[in-house]
Scaffold this motif. Structure first.
Motif, PDB file in Angstrom:
ATOM      1  N   LYS A   1       0.737  -1.298   0.018  1.00  0.00           N
ATOM      2  CA  LYS A   1       0.068   0.092   0.013  1.00  0.00           C
ATOM      3  C   LYS A   1       0.671   1.124  -0.132  1.00  0.00           C
ATOM      4  O   LYS A   1       0.337   2.286  -0.588  1.00  0.00           O
ATOM      5  N   ASN A   2       2.000   1.368   0.476  1.00  0.00           N
ATOM      6  CA  ASN A   2       3.060   2.374   0.402  1.00  0.00           C
ATOM      7  C   ASN A   2       3.910   2.567  -0.869  1.00  0.00           C
ATOM      8  O   ASN A   2       4.812   3.109  -0.730  1.00  0.00           O
ATOM      9  N   ARG A   3       3.776   1.343  -1.733  1.00  0.00           N
ATOM     10  CA  ARG A   3       4.689   1.419  -2.750  1.00  0.00           C
ATOM     11  C   ARG A   3       3.908   1.604  -4.273  1.00  0.00           C
ATOM     12  O   ARG A   3       4.554   1.393  -5.151  1.00  0.00           O
ATOM     13  N   VAL A   4       2.477   1.328  -4.131  1.00  0.00           N
ATOM     14  CA  VAL A   4       1.989   1.025  -5.343  1.00  0.00           C
ATOM     15  C   VAL A   4       2.291   2.418  -6.069  1.00  0.00           C
ATOM     16  O   VAL A   4       1.833   3.499  -5.761  1.00  0.00           O
ATOM     17  N   ASN A   5       2.700   2.302  -7.328  1.00  0.00           N
ATOM     18  CA  ASN A   5       3.123   3.542  -8.098  1.00  0.00           C
ATOM     19  C   ASN A   5       2.428   3.186  -9.595  1.00  0.00           C
ATOM     20  O   ASN A   5       2.707   2.336 -10.256  1.00  0.00           O
ATOM     21  N   ALA A   6       1.582   4.140 -10.270  1.00  0.00           N
ATOM     22  CA  ALA A   6       1.159   4.124 -11.456  1.00  0.00           C
ATOM     23  C   ALA A   6       2.091   3.937 -12.524  1.00  0.00           C
ATOM     24  O   ALA A   6       1.681   3.174 -13.625  1.00  0.00           O
ATOM     25  N   ALA A   7       3.335   4.447 -12.212  1.00  0.00           N
ATOM     26  CA  ALA A   7       4.447   4.345 -13.390  1.00  0.00           C
ATOM     27  C   ALA A   7       4.934   2.951 -13.567  1.00  0.00           C
ATOM     28  O   ALA A   7       5.605   2.559 -14.472  1.00  0.00           O
ATOM     29  N   ASP A   8       4.844   1.994 -12.652  1.00  0.00           N
ATOM     30  CA  ASP A   8       4.968   0.486 -12.552  1.00  0.00           C
ATOM     31  C   ASP A   8       3.955  -0.243 -13.489  1.00  0.00           C
ATOM     32  O   ASP A   8       4.085  -1.436 -13.793  1.00  0.00           O
ATOM     33  N   TYR A   9       3.001   0.369 -14.015  1.00  0.00           N
ATOM     34  CA  TYR A   9       1.923  -0.437 -14.327  1.00  0.00           C
ATOM     35  C   TYR A   9       1.818  -0.184 -16.029  1.00  0.00           C
ATOM     36  O   TYR A   9       1.928   0.864 -16.422  1.00  0.00           O
ATOM     37  N   GLN A  10       1.150  -1.349 -16.849  1.00  0.00           N
ATOM     38  CA  GLN A  10       0.838  -1.065 -18.052  1.00  0.00           C
ATOM     39  C   GLN A  10      -0.442  -1.572 -18.525  1.00  0.00           C
ATOM     40  O   GLN A  10      -0.837  -2.522 -17.783  1.00  0.00           O
ATOM     41  N   LEU A  11      -0.926  -0.657 -19.185  1.00  0.00           N
ATOM     42  CA  LEU A  11      -2.418  -1.127 -19.801  1.00  0.00           C
ATOM     43  C   LEU A  11      -2.394  -2.363 -20.786  1.00  0.00           C
ATOM     44  O   LEU A  11      -1.862  -2.342 -21.457  1.00  0.00           O
ATOM     45  N   VAL A  12      -3.203  -3.476 -20.071  1.00  0.00           N
ATOM     46  CA  VAL A  12      -3.289  -4.636 -21.153  1.00  0.00           C
ATOM     47  C   VAL A  12      -4.422  -5.119 -21.685  1.00  0.00           C
ATOM     48  O   VAL A  12      -4.368  -6.015 -22.475  1.00  0.00           O
ATOM     49  N   TYR A  13      -5.499  -4.337 -21.318  1.00  0.00           N
ATOM     50  CA  TYR A  13      -6.740  -4.467 -21.854  1.00  0.00           C
ATOM     51  C   TYR A  13      -8.047  -3.602 -21.441  1.00  0.00           C
ATOM     52  O   TYR A  13      -7.832  -3.266 -20.403  1.00  0.00           O
ATOM     53  N   ARG A  14      -8.595  -3.511 -22.541  1.00  0.00           N
ATOM     54  CA  ARG A  14     -10.119  -2.741 -22.330  1.00  0.00           C
ATOM     55  C   ARG A  14     -11.241  -3.567 -22.551  1.00  0.00           C
ATOM     56  O   ARG A  14     -11.121  -4.601 -23.723  1.00  0.00           O
ATOM     57  N   GLY A  15     -12.357  -3.477 -21.971  1.00  0.00           N
ATOM     58  CA  GLY A  15     -13.436  -4.331 -22.298  1.00  0.00           C
ATOM     59  C   GLY A  15     -14.690  -3.335 -22.040  1.00  0.00           C
ATOM     60  O   GLY A  15     -14.704  -2.254 -21.422  1.00  0.00           O
TER      61      GLY A  15
END
Length: 298
Positions: free
Chosen positions: A205-219
């Protein structure tokens, strides 16, 4: 007391913002004003009634240069009456009206999303972020249509193809009432040095960073598709887009775009944790997508 109070003409019902609507005492005047407007807009001619709770309905709308007869009055209490029938007869004497033929767009569960008039354009968004606008042609049975120059598709077949390939769809020229809900799945890339992949929220919870994520799917998000349903869908053996993403698991993030609002949800070991609203905008600002194959209709 007469049922019809006045007639109105709207210059373009697809216009964003206040609509330019003019009212008239006679049908003949309204028809002349309607005919004088350019056919490149979604102009409309309608009726306002004298009921205690005043209501109004469009009876003619211009779609792709064609004047289409709108039959919503048949489904509204009190509107299907002799005075309205006489008015419709006059409309047919003055305008060449096409019968309304719509294409119903649904989810694979048959949840209604929106409808498009025959000949209107659909906006497709592919997994790599690219977009394409294609015209749609309705079939008389109400369950099939053609997409661009492709073959005939059943509405559920189309929904299943889009889900399988991570493609979202919406009206290319939405009306103010068109609200299309979607969802997105973000995952930490396989080659990322990030050290909290697959860890539950208590540890991250103190480390979650948007920069670490990649969009992989839209639905597409139907009325019956909950977070739990999305998790189950993307963990089935026949899950959508298996080559472009791993099955949904702990540390993934699901974004719901629902009724004009966005919410981010961290997939925890049990259930989901709602993230701060600012996380959605942070994800959007650094959004990255992986190239994927498109369905053959493109």
């Amino acid at each position: 007391m007469p049922y019809i109070d006045c007639f109105y003409v709207c210059e373009d019902i697809a216009h964003r913002g206040p609509l330019n609507i003019k009212k008239f005492d006679t049908l003949d005047t309204a028809i002349e004003v309607y005919k004088a407007l350019p056919s490149g807009t979604v102009k409309a001619l309608g009726v306002q009634n004298t009921a205690p709770l005043t209501g109004s309905l469009d009876f003619v709308q211009c779609h792709n240069g064609r004047d289409v007869f709108i039959q919503d009055y048949k489904h509204c209490t009190g509107w299907d009456n002799p005075e309205i029938s006489r008015m419709i007869h006059e409309l047919r004497n003055h305008l060449i009206l096409q019968e309304e033929r719509n294409i119903r767009f649904i989810t694979p569960e048959y949840d209604d999303l929106f409808t498009l008039p025959d000949g209107a354009k659909l906006l497709l968004q592919y997994p790599d972020g690219s977009k394409k606008t294609v015209p749609c042609k309705a079939y008389p049975d109400g369950h099939h249509f053609t997409l661009g120059n492709g073959g005939v598709l059943h509405i559920c077949q189309f929904a299943e193809l889009c889900r399988k390939n991570g493609i979202t769809y919406a009206p290319a020229h939405p009306l103010p009432a068109d609200v299309v809900n979607t969802y997105e799945i973000y995952q930490i890339p396989r080659n990322s040095p990030c050290d909290y992949v697959f860890l539950n929220y208590e540890h991250t919870k103190n480390r979650v960073n948007a920069a670490d994520y990649q969009l992989v799917y839209r639905g597409m998000l139907g009325s019956r598709l909950t977070l739990d349903n999305i998790f189950d869908l993307h963990n089935r053996p026949d899950r959508p887009l298996p080559a472009g993403m791993h099955s949904v698991s702990v540390s993934d993030i699901i974004i719901l775009h629902q009724n004009g609002k966005d919410s981010a949800h961290y997939v925890d070991s049990i259930g989901f944790v709602k993230l701060p609203d600012t996380f959605c905008s942070a994800l959007k600002s650094q959004q990255k997508t992986s190239p994927q194959k498109h369905i053959s209709e493109r």
